[in-house]
Write a protein that holds these residues in place. Structure first.
Motif, PDB file in Angstrom:
ATOM      1  N   GLY A 106      13.735  89.249 -30.652  1.00 54.87           N
ATOM      2  CA  GLY A 106      13.701  90.124 -29.498  1.00 54.87           C
ATOM      3  C   GLY A 106      14.465  91.418 -29.731  1.00 54.87           C
ATOM      4  N   GLY A 131      16.920  73.545 -33.523  1.00 51.96           N
ATOM      5  CA  GLY A 131      16.806  74.187 -32.220  1.00 51.96           C
ATOM      6  C   GLY A 131      16.344  75.621 -32.450  1.00 51.96           C
ATOM      7  N   VAL A 132      16.090  76.333 -31.355  1.00 49.25           N
ATOM      8  CA  VAL A 132      15.663  77.729 -31.463  1.00 49.25           C
ATOM      9  C   VAL A 132      16.901  78.616 -31.459  1.00 49.25           C
ATOM     10  CG1 VAL A 132      14.335  79.587 -30.389  1.00 49.25           C
ATOM     11  CG2 VAL A 132      13.477  77.228 -30.348  1.00 49.25           C
ATOM     12  N   ASP A 133      17.024  79.447 -32.493  1.00 48.55           N
ATOM     13  CA  ASP A 133      18.174  80.347 -32.614  1.00 48.55           C
ATOM     14  C   ASP A 133      18.004  81.529 -31.652  1.00 48.55           C
ATOM     15  OD1 ASP A 133      20.536  81.434 -33.572  1.00 48.55           O
ATOM     16  OD2 ASP A 133      19.992  81.178 -35.673  1.00 48.55           O
ATOM     17  N   GLY A 134      19.071  82.313 -31.496  1.00 49.74           N
ATOM     18  CA  GLY A 134      19.016  83.491 -30.632  1.00 49.74           C
ATOM     19  C   GLY A 134      17.874  84.422 -31.001  1.00 49.74           C
ATOM     20  N   CYS A 135      17.520  84.438 -32.278  1.00 47.73           N
ATOM     21  CA  CYS A 135      16.483  85.364 -32.765  1.00 47.73           C
ATOM     22  C   CYS A 135      15.109  84.730 -32.793  1.00 47.73           C
ATOM     23  CB  CYS A 135      16.855  85.860 -34.148  1.00 47.73           C
ATOM     24  SG  CYS A 135      16.699  84.567 -35.397  1.00 47.73           S
ATOM     25  N   VAL A 136      14.962  83.541 -32.169  1.00 46.76           N
ATOM     26  CA  VAL A 136      13.678  82.850 -31.992  1.00 46.76           C
ATOM     27  C   VAL A 136      13.286  81.992 -33.203  1.00 46.76           C
ATOM     28  CG1 VAL A 136      11.279  83.081 -31.215  1.00 46.76           C
ATOM     29  CG2 VAL A 136      12.943  84.756 -30.492  1.00 46.76           C
ATOM     30  N   ARG A 161      22.004  73.122 -27.363  1.00 46.65           N
ATOM     31  CA  ARG A 161      20.860  73.841 -27.944  1.00 46.65           C
ATOM     32  C   ARG A 161      19.877  72.744 -28.349  1.00 46.65           C
ATOM     33  NH1 ARG A 161      20.143  78.990 -29.896  1.00 46.65           N
ATOM     34  NH2 ARG A 161      22.273  79.288 -29.164  1.00 46.65           N
ATOM     35  N   ALA A 162      18.690  72.810 -27.843  1.00 44.79           N
ATOM     36  CA  ALA A 162      17.713  71.724 -28.047  1.00 44.79           C
ATOM     37  C   ALA A 162      18.404  70.407 -27.729  1.00 44.79           C
ATOM     38  CB  ALA A 162      17.116  71.772 -29.444  1.00 44.79           C
ATOM     39  N   THR A 187      16.828  85.961 -27.662  1.00 46.33           N
ATOM     40  CA  THR A 187      16.666  87.406 -27.438  1.00 46.33           C
ATOM     41  C   THR A 187      15.301  87.790 -26.863  1.00 46.33           C
ATOM     42  OG1 THR A 187      16.137  87.615 -29.793  1.00 46.33           O
ATOM     43  CG2 THR A 187      18.382  88.186 -29.111  1.00 46.33           C
ATOM     44  N   VAL A 188      14.390  86.829 -26.694  1.00 43.55           N
ATOM     45  CA  VAL A 188      13.169  87.157 -25.944  1.00 43.55           C
ATOM     46  C   VAL A 188      13.189  86.511 -24.562  1.00 43.55           C
ATOM     47  CG1 VAL A 188      11.759  87.576 -28.005  1.00 43.55           C
ATOM     48  CG2 VAL A 188      11.777  85.295 -26.975  1.00 43.55           C
TER      49      VAL A 188
END
Lengths: 327, 327
Positions: A107, A182-187, B11-12, B307-308
Motif C-alpha cells: 500500500g 500471516g499477512v505483513d504490513g506490506c501485504v 496476526r493471523a 498498508t492497504v
C-alpha cells in the motif's frame, strides 16, 4: 516462565519502563551459541526476513538476468525511509523489469524520512507505493516472477511460485518445517518460526553456505544507506560495524544480525514489539561480540530527552543483558 | 513476580506481541476495590497527573480571578493535539493573564493532529510552544503564578510555589508522603507514586471530596475534544461514556480514569510504556464497569491493519484482563 527484562528506560532516579524479550545466536554449523529467554515458540520474522526473501532474487538467477547491481539487492533487503536515493532506484528498477508502480501490491506509505515527507506535503502529493518501506522487496518479488514468466498479478499470494520459493528457502536454512504465516504490513506473506531456527537460517547466510548468501551480505554491508536510511539504526549500526556485520530490523521488536567473519546469526524479539528496545539489544549484542566502533555509543546508552532537548533519562541494557556473556 | 499480561496483539493465528501491566481501582473512601499486578512500586504519573495539577488552578482561586471558563480548565487537564481549537484558546488565555508564548517553559512540538501539522509544513512554519500538547497545563501554572504574584520565570522548578502546591495536593489526595520526581517531556516536574495511591487520589477527585474536584470533572466531561483531540482515545472514550467517566492518558503506558457517579478512581501502567496497550486496558475497565456505549467497541478489539487497510490481526484484552471481575 516470562522472558527476562532486556532493556530498561529510566527517568531521573527510577526505572520508568522495561522491555522483556529473547535472543538466539547460532553458528553456521547450526549450533546455538547463546540463548536467553524462549527461543522455541514461533515468532513472526517480519522485515527481518528480508535478507532471506531476497535470496530467491539472487539464487533464481533473476538478479543477473536483469543485470541488477548490489544496490538493487540491498534495496530488496531494505525497510527504507522513502528518501530520493531509495525511491528513484526502485522506480528505475521497476522500469527495467517492465513493471510500474501499479504492479506493487504494497500500500501507499508516507516516507519515514522527514524532509521527504515534508516535500510531499508541500507539493500537495499523496503517499505512493514506491515510498512504501518495502517497495524494494516487492520489486525483488516482481523481478523473480518476470524471470520465471510467472504471473505478476497475485505475486503476494502464499501459493504463488515466488512465495513458495521463499518458504522453501526458509525451511532449508532454518531446519524448521512448519512455518505459520500471516499477512505483513506490506501485504506479503510473513512466516513465523522459533528464534533458534531463525538464528540458524541467518547463520547459514552469514557463513556464505548458500550460493547467493555471499552476495546478500556483501550488498547490505556495501550499502547501509539503502537498507534503511538517514539516521536509522540499521544504517548507523552497520556503519559502526565497518563491514563486519549486517543487521536488519523487523516490526514488532524483531532484529536479525549476521556476522560473516564468524558465521554467526542473531535473532531477537522484544515481547511487547518495541523498536526502541530491539535497537538497544542488537547494539548490545554486537558490542559484546566486539564488532562495533565508538559510533554505536548512542545505541548502548540512549538519552531520553524532553522537548527542549535536555537529557532526563536513559535507555540501556537491563542487568540480564548487560551481564550476559556473549562471545 | 512479573505483572500479568493484560493485552495481546495477534496476526493471523498467532499472538505476535504482549503487554504486561498493573491496575488499581480505589473508591472515594480510600479502599482499593480492585488490584491486578504490582500497585505498590512508584510509577511516574506523567500526563495522567494533569487533572490533579489543574486542581491548584481552581482551588487557588486563580481560575475565578482571571475569569476562566470550563474550556480553559479542560485545557489545563489536556494533552491536546495542537488543533486550532486548542492553540487559539491557549493563545487567548495567555494574553488574558498578561503572558505570551515566550513565557511557556515547554519546548516547541509539532501538532499531533495531521491536518494541523500539514498546514504548518505547507506554510514553512516551525513548531511552536503553544502547539506543545502540554501548553494548557503550563498556562494553568502561569495563571496560578500570576494570581499569587509569584515569579513567572522558573515556574517549572520543583521548589516554585506552584509546583510545591501540586505536590502538596497530590500528597493530600493520595496519602503518599514520598513523591520521587523526574523531569517530564514538557520540562515540568512529574511525580511518581504507587498506583494504589494514585487511584486513591483520582477517586477523591471523582468523589468530589475537594472543593475544586467537581469543577475539574465537569470541565473534562463537558469538553472531551479539548482534553485530547480529533480521533484520540481520551476524547472518544469520554464521548462513549456520555458523561459518566473522565479519562486521561499519560506517556509511557499510563492511564487515569474517574467515575463520578460511583466515586471510583482508576490508575494503570503498562510495564513497557506502550500507549496502544493502555488504551485497550482503560477501555476494558470502563466497559466492565458498564459506563461505555457501543462507540467504544473499536477500543475493546482494535483491528491491526496492513498498508492497504485490510485487517490482519487484532489488539485485545488478554485472558487475565478479560476474565478479571471488575464491578
Amino acid at each position: 516462565m516470562p522472558n527476562p527484562i532486556l532493556v530498561e528506560v529510566t527517568r531521573a532516579a527510577l526505572v520508568e519502563s522495561v522491555h522483556r524479550g529473547s535472543i538466539a545466536i547460532a553458528d553456521a554449523d547450526g549450533a546455538i551459541r547463546f540463548a536467553l529467554g524462549d527461543v522455541e515458540t514461533p515468532v513472526y520474522s517480519r522485515s527481518s526476513l528480508k535478507p532471506i526473501q531476497a535470496l530467491v532474487l539472487v539464487e533464481s538467477g533473476a538478479a543477473d538476468a536483469f543485470g541488477l547491481g548490489d544496490e538493487e539487492v540491498a534495496l530488496a533487503c531494505a525497510s527504507h525511509s522513502g528518501e530520493p536515493m531509495h525511491t528513484e532506484r526502485v522506480a528505475a528498477w521497476l522500469t527495467r523489469i517492465g513493471c510500474g508502480e501499479q504492479d506493487l501490491a504494497c500500500g501507499p506509505q508516507a516516507p519515514r524520512y522527514q524532509p521527504a515527507s515534508d516535500e510531499m506535503i508541500k507539493r500537495g502529493d499523496k503517499p505512493t507505493r514506491i515510498q512504501n518501506n518495502c517497495s524494494g522487496k516487492h520489486t525483488g518479488f516482481l523481478t523473480v516472477a518476470r524471470h520465471w514468466k510467472a504471473p505478476v498479478e497475485g505475486y503476494v499470494r502464499v501459493d504463488h511460485p515466488v512465495q513458495l520459493a521463499v518458504a522453501t528457502s526458509l525451511r532449508m536454512l532454518s531446519g524448521i518445517e512448519e512455518l505459520p504465516w500471516g499477512v505483513d504490513g506490506c501485504v506479503a506473506p510473513n512466516f513465523a518460526l522459533p528464534l533458534a531456527g531463525f538464528a540458524r537460517a541467518l547463520a547459514k547466510l552469514a557463513g556464505g553456505k548458500t550460493p547467493g548468501a555471499e552476495r546478500i551480505l556483501r550488498s547490505m554491508i556495501a550499502h547501509p544507506d539503502l537498507v534503511a536510511g538517514t539516521g536509522r539504526a540499521c544504517t548507523l549500526l552497520m556503519r559502526a560495524a565497518a563491514g563486519r556485520a549486517a543487521v536488519k530490523v523487523g516490526a514488532e521488536g524483531v532484529y536479525a544480525g549476521m556476522i560473516p567473519e564468524r558465521g554467526l546469526g542473531i535473532a531477537l524479539k522484544i515481547d511487547d514489539g518495541a523498536g526502541r528496545a530491539s535497537e538497544t539489544v542488537i547494539a548490545a549484542i554486537l558490542d559484546k561480540l566486539g564488532v562495533l566502533d565508538g559510533r554505536a555509543r548512542e545505541f548502548l546508552s540512549a538519552p531520553v530527552r524532553n522537548t527542549v532537548g535536555e537529557t532526563v533519562g536513559e535507555r540501556r541494557p537491563a542487568p540480564a543483558l548487560a551481564a550476559a556473556e556473549i562471545r
